[in-house]
Structures are given as C-alpha cells and as structure tokens.
Scaffold this motif. Structure first.
Motif, PDB file in Angstrom:
ATOM      1  N   LEU A  65       0.880  -1.663  -0.108  1.00 10.70           N
ATOM      2  CA  LEU A  65       0.008   0.348  -0.027  1.00 10.70           C
ATOM      3  C   LEU A  65       0.777   1.283   0.189  1.00 10.70           C
ATOM      4  CD1 LEU A  65      -3.238  -0.697   2.202  1.00 10.70           C
ATOM      5  CD2 LEU A  65      -2.649  -0.599   0.076  1.00 10.70           C
ATOM      6  N   THR A  66       2.075   0.884   1.004  1.00 13.02           N
ATOM      7  CA  THR A  66       2.521   2.017   1.033  1.00 13.02           C
ATOM      8  C   THR A  66       3.858   2.712  -0.582  1.00 13.02           C
ATOM      9  OG1 THR A  66       3.593   1.700   3.629  1.00 13.02           O
ATOM     10  CG2 THR A  66       4.748   3.229   1.583  1.00 13.02           C
ATOM     11  N   LEU A  67       3.508   1.453  -0.949  1.00 12.92           N
ATOM     12  CA  LEU A  67       4.717   2.101  -2.404  1.00 12.92           C
ATOM     13  C   LEU A  67       3.435   1.492  -3.931  1.00 12.92           C
ATOM     14  CD1 LEU A  67       7.557  -0.565  -2.020  1.00 12.92           C
ATOM     15  CD2 LEU A  67       7.425   1.921  -1.652  1.00 12.92           C
ATOM     16  N   LEU A  68       1.785   1.799  -3.344  1.00 14.07           N
ATOM     17  CA  LEU A  68       1.307   2.364  -4.408  1.00 14.07           C
ATOM     18  C   LEU A  68       1.131   3.992  -4.756  1.00 14.07           C
ATOM     19  CD1 LEU A  68      -0.023   0.784  -6.867  1.00 14.07           C
ATOM     20  CD2 LEU A  68      -2.139   1.097  -5.143  1.00 14.07           C
ATOM     21  N   GLY A  69       1.517   4.085  -6.140  1.00 13.60           N
ATOM     22  CA  GLY A  69       1.448   6.011  -6.482  1.00 13.60           C
ATOM     23  C   GLY A  69       0.282   5.833  -7.659  1.00 13.60           C
ATOM     24  N   PHE A  70       0.244   5.101  -8.290  1.00 15.23           N
ATOM     25  CA  PHE A  70      -1.415   5.708  -8.724  1.00 15.23           C
ATOM     26  C   PHE A  70      -2.527   4.564  -8.539  1.00 15.23           C
ATOM     27  CE2 PHE A  70       3.029   7.270 -10.265  1.00 15.23           C
ATOM     28  CZ  PHE A  70       2.599   8.574 -11.081  1.00 15.23           C
ATOM     29  N   TYR A  71      -3.326   5.244  -8.955  1.00 18.10           N
ATOM     30  CA  TYR A  71      -5.024   4.499  -9.248  1.00 18.10           C
ATOM     31  C   TYR A  71      -5.401   5.557 -10.849  1.00 18.10           C
ATOM     32  CZ  TYR A  71      -9.876   3.615  -8.694  1.00 18.10           C
ATOM     33  OH  TYR A  71     -11.217   3.009  -8.567  1.00 18.10           O
ATOM     34  N   GLN A  72      -6.049   4.958 -11.187  1.00 13.46           N
ATOM     35  CA  GLN A  72      -6.583   5.187 -12.611  1.00 13.46           C
ATOM     36  C   GLN A  72      -5.487   6.281 -13.502  1.00 13.46           C
ATOM     37  OE1 GLN A  72     -10.429   6.097 -11.856  1.00 13.46           O
ATOM     38  NE2 GLN A  72     -10.800   4.129 -12.233  1.00 13.46           N
TER      39      GLN A  72
END
Length: 100
Positions: A65-72
């Motif tokens: 979760l911490t390293l996720l940087g983009f959504y759509q």
C-alpha cells in the motif's frame, strides 16, 4: 486511509478491495495476491478503511500500500493510521480521550 491529491474518481468498496489486491500483486507477485485481506469497513466519503490481515502478512500489505503511487493513472497515496492485533483497539483513539 487513501489520499487523492488531485481529486479524481473515488472507488467504491469492491474497487477498493481490487486496488489493495492489485497493490499486493504488483509488489509481491501471486504470493502477495494470495494473502487473505478483508475489508471490514470502507467509507467512500473519507476514503478510510479498516483492513484485516493475518499478522504474518502485515509487512507485505503495508509495503504494498505504501509503495502504490497511482490509481487510474492519477497519483494517490495510502497512509496507515493505526495497526493493532485487537479489533476493539481500533474503535477509538486514546490520544483523543478527554478526561473530566
């Protein structure tokens, strides 16, 4: 809690769960995607959720979760506000407790 600095679409509960699973798969592969994660509560208005994961999977979930940087194709960030081995401990914040 998930944050969208530039606005954008707000995912509903199933989309949020899919986003969590995608984050796990991207960072940890199929082993990460197989991690049992439950979304106990999700508030679309505040983008806050309570997730349940086995203790041995906490580091994998947190890092994904911490390293996720983009959504759509828009920037986003997750903030872990609190962790606890006990669900009851998440119901309130002792730092905000007012004693008379």
């Amino acid at each position: 809690r998930r944050e969208l600095p530039d606005g954008g679409a707000r995912p509903n509960a199933p989309q949020f769960k899919q986003l969590v699973m995608t984050a796990l798969r991207e960072l940890h592969g199929e082993v990460g995607a197989a991690l049992p994660v439950d979304v106990l509560t999700y508030e679309e208005k505040t983008l806050s959720a309570i997730l349940r994961v086995i203790s041995s999977g906490l580091v994998k979930l947190w890092s994904a979760l911490t390293l996720l940087g983009f959504y759509q194709n828009r920037r986003c960030a997750f903030r872990v506000l609190q962790t606890s081995p006990f669900l009851l401990a998440l119901s309130g914040n002792s730092r905000e407790l007012v004693l008379d």
